[in-house]
Write an enzyme that holds these catalytic residues in place. Sequence first.
Site, mmCIF file in Angstrom:
data_model
loop_
_atom_site.group_PDB
_atom_site.id
_atom_site.type_symbol
_atom_site.label_atom_id
_atom_site.label_comp_id
_atom_site.label_asym_id
_atom_site.label_seq_id
_atom_site.Cartn_x
_atom_site.Cartn_y
_atom_site.Cartn_z
ATOM 1 N N LEU A 46 -4.926 -4.605 0.236
ATOM 2 C CA LEU A 46 -4.501 -3.870 -0.954
ATOM 3 C C LEU A 46 -5.080 -2.470 -0.866
ATOM 4 O O LEU A 46 -6.278 -2.301 -0.614
ATOM 5 C CB LEU A 46 -5.016 -4.548 -2.235
ATOM 6 N N ASP A 47 -4.242 -1.445 -1.082
ATOM 7 C CA ASP A 47 -4.722 -0.066 -1.069
ATOM 8 C C ASP A 47 -5.801 0.138 -2.135
ATOM 9 O O ASP A 47 -5.805 -0.544 -3.164
ATOM 10 C CB ASP A 47 -3.573 0.902 -1.352
ATOM 11 N N PRO A 48 -6.718 1.089 -1.910
ATOM 12 C CA PRO A 48 -7.738 1.363 -2.934
ATOM 13 C C PRO A 48 -7.153 1.686 -4.306
ATOM 14 O O PRO A 48 -7.732 1.306 -5.325
ATOM 15 C CB PRO A 48 -8.490 2.572 -2.357
#
Length: 301
Positions: A46-48
């Site tokens: 999951l992207d930041p």
Amino acid sequence: MARRARGEKVDGWVILDKPVGLGSTPAVGKVRRLFGAQKAGHGGTLDPLASGVLPIALGEATKTVPFVMDGRKEYRFTLRFGEARSTEDAEGEVTAVSDVRPTDEALRAALAAFTGDIEQVPPAFSALKVEGQRAYDLARRGEAVDLAPRRVRIDRLELLARPDLDHADFVVVCGKGTYIRSLGRDLAVALGTVGHLSALRRTAAGPFREEAAISLPKLEALGHIPALLGALAPVATALDDIPALALTEAQADRLRHGQPVFLTRDAPPPGALVRAETGSRLVALVESDGASLKPVRVFNL
């Protein structure tokens, strides 16, 4: 004197509700340290800037990570019209602007072209490798990133709400390898404008859903083992879609030693993948050849 292995033997899944601003790798590190686990991994990055379901595998659960990675994912996202950004989300620099704002009717009409099997070019800021280097490293240095289109699967794409003319909220259910940032970018372009994701939340990854997710503060508040163990989902949760077959202890011992188990009746069809269990205990993932079961992954539980 034998050297003690680092960490404790902890096996299971933590369904983490990852907050915005925390990367997937640091999140795994935090959970691993909380549990004192020897091994840890996750079921899909999951992207930041994204929040939501980040399944974290501890111990023997790491052997089931590929099944979560290959599973369907569900997201809610907000598309912001009028600004294209270098990262396809709110973190990047503005690269193009447009005054065009699509109507709700135009939005709904465009969704059919983005369901089923579609071609998608991944974002330049992604972890894909280009000649041995991560694409995001090249992009951050200002170098051109040429990524080939890839076929992905989108099973559902629906407009949920339109807070204002600049924003639209969607839900999407998709297969492995789908980039929601690319989906938002391409949808905006198809509507004659530009756009980027201003919010992204994963609500499901394989069998894990946000209703069962737990936040880092709640995990930290549990303190130490054994309270933390109550937050673990069983290793076999990742294999819910795979049928189970009950074996005797003698048969289970053969599998644990890497030996096949021969069946005289009720053998699964050739090529079938099956969970071998004794009672409720997961022993191995096995593949059938129609007459015997051969171990693919053996679990020490």
